[in-house]
Design an enzyme around this catalytic site. Structure first.
Site, short mmCIF file in Angstrom:
data_model
loop_
_atom_site.label_atom_id
_atom_site.label_comp_id
_atom_site.label_asym_id
_atom_site.label_seq_id
_atom_site.Cartn_x
_atom_site.Cartn_y
_atom_site.Cartn_z
N LYS A 36 0.84 -1.20 0.00
CA LYS A 36 0.00 0.00 0.00
C LYS A 36 0.88 1.25 0.00
CE LYS A 36 -0.29 -0.56 4.98
NZ LYS A 36 -0.88 -1.45 5.99
N ARG A 130 -10.44 0.35 14.97
CA ARG A 130 -10.37 1.04 13.67
C ARG A 130 -11.43 0.49 12.73
NH1 ARG A 130 -4.65 1.13 10.48
NH2 ARG A 130 -5.21 -1.01 10.04
N HIS A 160 -6.51 -7.18 13.40
CA HIS A 160 -5.25 -6.43 13.31
C HIS A 160 -4.82 -6.04 14.72
CE1 HIS A 160 -2.13 -4.26 11.34
NE2 HIS A 160 -2.62 -3.06 11.51
N ARG A 216 0.80 -11.00 7.46
CA ARG A 216 0.74 -9.79 6.63
C ARG A 216 1.93 -8.90 6.99
NH1 ARG A 216 -4.37 -9.73 9.26
NH2 ARG A 216 -3.65 -7.84 10.31
N TYR A 260 15.64 30.23 5.43
CA TYR A 260 14.43 30.94 5.89
C TYR A 260 14.42 31.05 7.41
CZ TYR A 260 12.33 30.26 1.25
OH TYR A 260 12.04 30.28 -0.08
N CYS A 307 14.20 23.68 3.29
CA CYS A 307 13.27 24.40 2.41
C CYS A 307 12.41 23.37 1.67
CB CYS A 307 14.01 25.25 1.39
SG CYS A 307 15.36 26.23 2.05
N MET A 308 11.49 23.86 0.84
CA MET A 308 10.63 22.95 0.08
C MET A 308 11.45 22.08 -0.88
SD MET A 308 7.43 23.86 -2.43
CE MET A 308 6.47 24.66 -1.17
N ASP A 309 12.39 22.71 -1.59
CA ASP A 309 13.12 21.99 -2.63
C ASP A 309 14.63 21.90 -2.40
OD1 ASP A 309 10.64 22.09 -4.16
OD2 ASP A 309 11.14 24.21 -4.42
C1 LIG Z 1 -0.18 -2.22 6.74
C2 LIG Z 1 -0.79 -3.37 7.37
C3 LIG Z 1 -0.03 -4.47 7.75
C4 LIG Z 1 1.49 -4.47 7.70
O1 LIG Z 1 2.00 -3.79 8.83
P1 LIG Z 1 3.58 -3.69 9.10
O2 LIG Z 1 3.68 -3.14 10.47
O3 LIG Z 1 4.12 -2.76 8.07
O4 LIG Z 1 4.10 -5.06 8.96
C5 LIG Z 1 -0.69 -5.59 8.23
N1 LIG Z 1 -2.04 -5.60 8.35
C6 LIG Z 1 -2.81 -4.55 8.00
C7 LIG Z 1 -4.29 -4.63 8.15
C8 LIG Z 1 -2.22 -3.40 7.51
O5 LIG Z 1 -2.97 -2.35 7.19
#
Ligand SMILES: *Cc1c(COP(=O)(O)O)cnc(C)c1O
Length: 404
Positions: A36, A130, A160, A216, A260, A307-309
């Site tokens: 992601k 969440r 999670h 995951r 700045y 700075c920005m850039d």
């Molecule tokens: C992003 C995510 C993960 C991975 O988490 P890490 O800490 O980067 O390993 C696992 N499960 C869900 C639901 C996530 O959104």
């Protein structure tokens, strides 16, 4: 490349990290790698390909859009959308062959909207607060109603963990306790989906018991520990490196200021080097007057406000530093041969190929300036710095297996 700021993304490192982490899993356990947010800044498609090469069986994304992009690139592995999806998003997911996490009852949805049938992983909230259903009765009702549909397959169930990276595992233990209780009820009702998954990187690395049917993994695949609260049982190599070439060096007299807001005042004759990289590239402004970069293998402090850039560094103690030298903002220290004059006569394609080859030859084994160090100084986590790497920064991909 004209600007002289670039990232090197080490796909070999991602593949190797995935392989090492996978060695901790029992044979039947699947490994989903999360790509992601543009693959945590590394580039979603390239990160996905590297992860697959390393042994990832599944990919995780935040949105249907992210999943579709992987499909359009020809990636065929199972993809799970982890973020909340609307019914319209779920219809698009079904069409693209993406599985979705579902957290709410879908009572009002007419049957036959998903074609081909949508793969659903039911999401349970055991303490993250969440997404997901909290009550077992609600989970039972959702699975029952989904199972009645001909256009849905309930293939997974997951939760999670909120604190898997914390020193104290009590919070995770409580989440697992609730999850286990719920699973027992589902099993009694004959409703347990085939694939159960819980573990993020932290839980994968420290708790074999929590692997279930799939893990995951995100941050660890990119080569960073989820936290420093526990020992990492495998070796991980950071895949992301950020570099920039010095555009100008000049000496300020005592009393003169930098940037700045004039937040840095020279208290001695000060050699200031300017870099064409700034907070719009993902180098946080809070690092102003706090962080250091590496020039020729030695640390140089960031002075004045980022700075920005652009940004400025103090190279008074590095008399050999000159315009055109390559500076490491994070990742493996840049090889000494990286100078703008070496790149001047090359096409961009040649530049990228030369830098990638040179990275593999020398930088890959050089010391690193860790994103964890910058994250601490910026009061954040490595995740946020990675994701912040701007789209405008060209990424040079290092990959020993070009068939991926
Ligand atoms: C992003 C995510 C993960 C991975 O988490 P890490 O800490 O980067 O390993 C696992 N499960 C869900 C639901 C996530 O959104």
């Amino acid at each position: 490349m004209y600007r002289g700021t670039f990232a090197v993304v080490d796909k070999d490192a991602i593949a190797a990290n995935v392989t090492s982490i996978k060695s901790l899993l029992a044979e039947r356990v699947r490994m989903l790698v999360t790509v992601k947010a543009n693959g945590y800044g590394h580039g979603a498609i390239e990160a996905a390909r590297a992860a697959i090469r390393g042994g990832a069986t599944d990919l995780g994304v935040a949105s249907v859009e992210e999943g579709k992009r992987l499909r359009e690139a020809g990636i065929a592995q199972p993809i799970l959308v982890l973020g909340a999806v609307t019914p319209a998003g779920a219809a698009a997911a079904a069409e693209a062959g993406l599985a979705v996490g579902v957290s709410t009852q879908w009572d009002d949805l007419p049957e036959g909207v998903f074609n081909p049938p949508l793969q659903v992983h039911v999401k349970v909230d055991t303490g993250m607060g969440r997404l997901g259903l909290r009550d077992t009765a609600d989970v039972v009702r959702l699975i029952r109603s989904l199972k009645e549909r001909t256009d849905v397959r309930v293939t997974g169930l997951f939760t999670h963990l909120a604190c898997a990276d914390a020193k104290d595992t009590a919070h995770s233990g409580e989440q697992i306790r609730r999850f286990t209780e719920m699973l027992a009820v589902l099993r009694r009702e004959g409703l347990n989906p085939p694939l159960i998954h819980v573990a993020n990187s932290a839980a994968t690395l420290r708790m074999q018991d929590w692997h279930y049917g799939m893990v995951r993994v995100g941050i660890a695949a990119y080569g960073y520990p989820p936290s420093d609260a526990f020992d990492i049982p495998v070796s991980l190599s950071p895949a992301l490196n950020l570099y920039s070439f010095i555009t100008r060096i000049d000496t300020l007299a005592p009393g003169e200021t930098v940037g700045y807001g004039a937040t840095f005042t020279a208290c001695r004759p000060t050699r200031v080097a300017t870099l064409p990289v700034g907070y719009a590239d993902g180098y946080f402004r809070i690092l102003s007057n706090r962080a250091h970069v590496v020039v020729g293998g030695r640390e140089a402090p960031v002075i004045g406000n980022v700075c920005m850039d652009q940004m400025m560094i103090d190279v008074t103690h590095l008399p050999e530093a000159e315009t055109g030298d390559c500076v490491t903002l994070y990742g493996h220290h840049a090889p000494a041969e990286w100078k703008t004059r070496r790149l001047e006569t090359m096409t961009e394609d040649e530049q990228f190929r030369w830098l990638a080859a040179s990275y593999r030859e020398s930088a890959q084994s050089s010391p690193t300036l860790s994103l964890d160090v910058l994250a601490r100084l910026a009061d954040t986590i490595s995740y946020e710095l990675m994701c912040a790497l701007a789209v405008r920064v060209p990424r040079i991909y290092v990959d020993s297996d070009s068939s991926f």
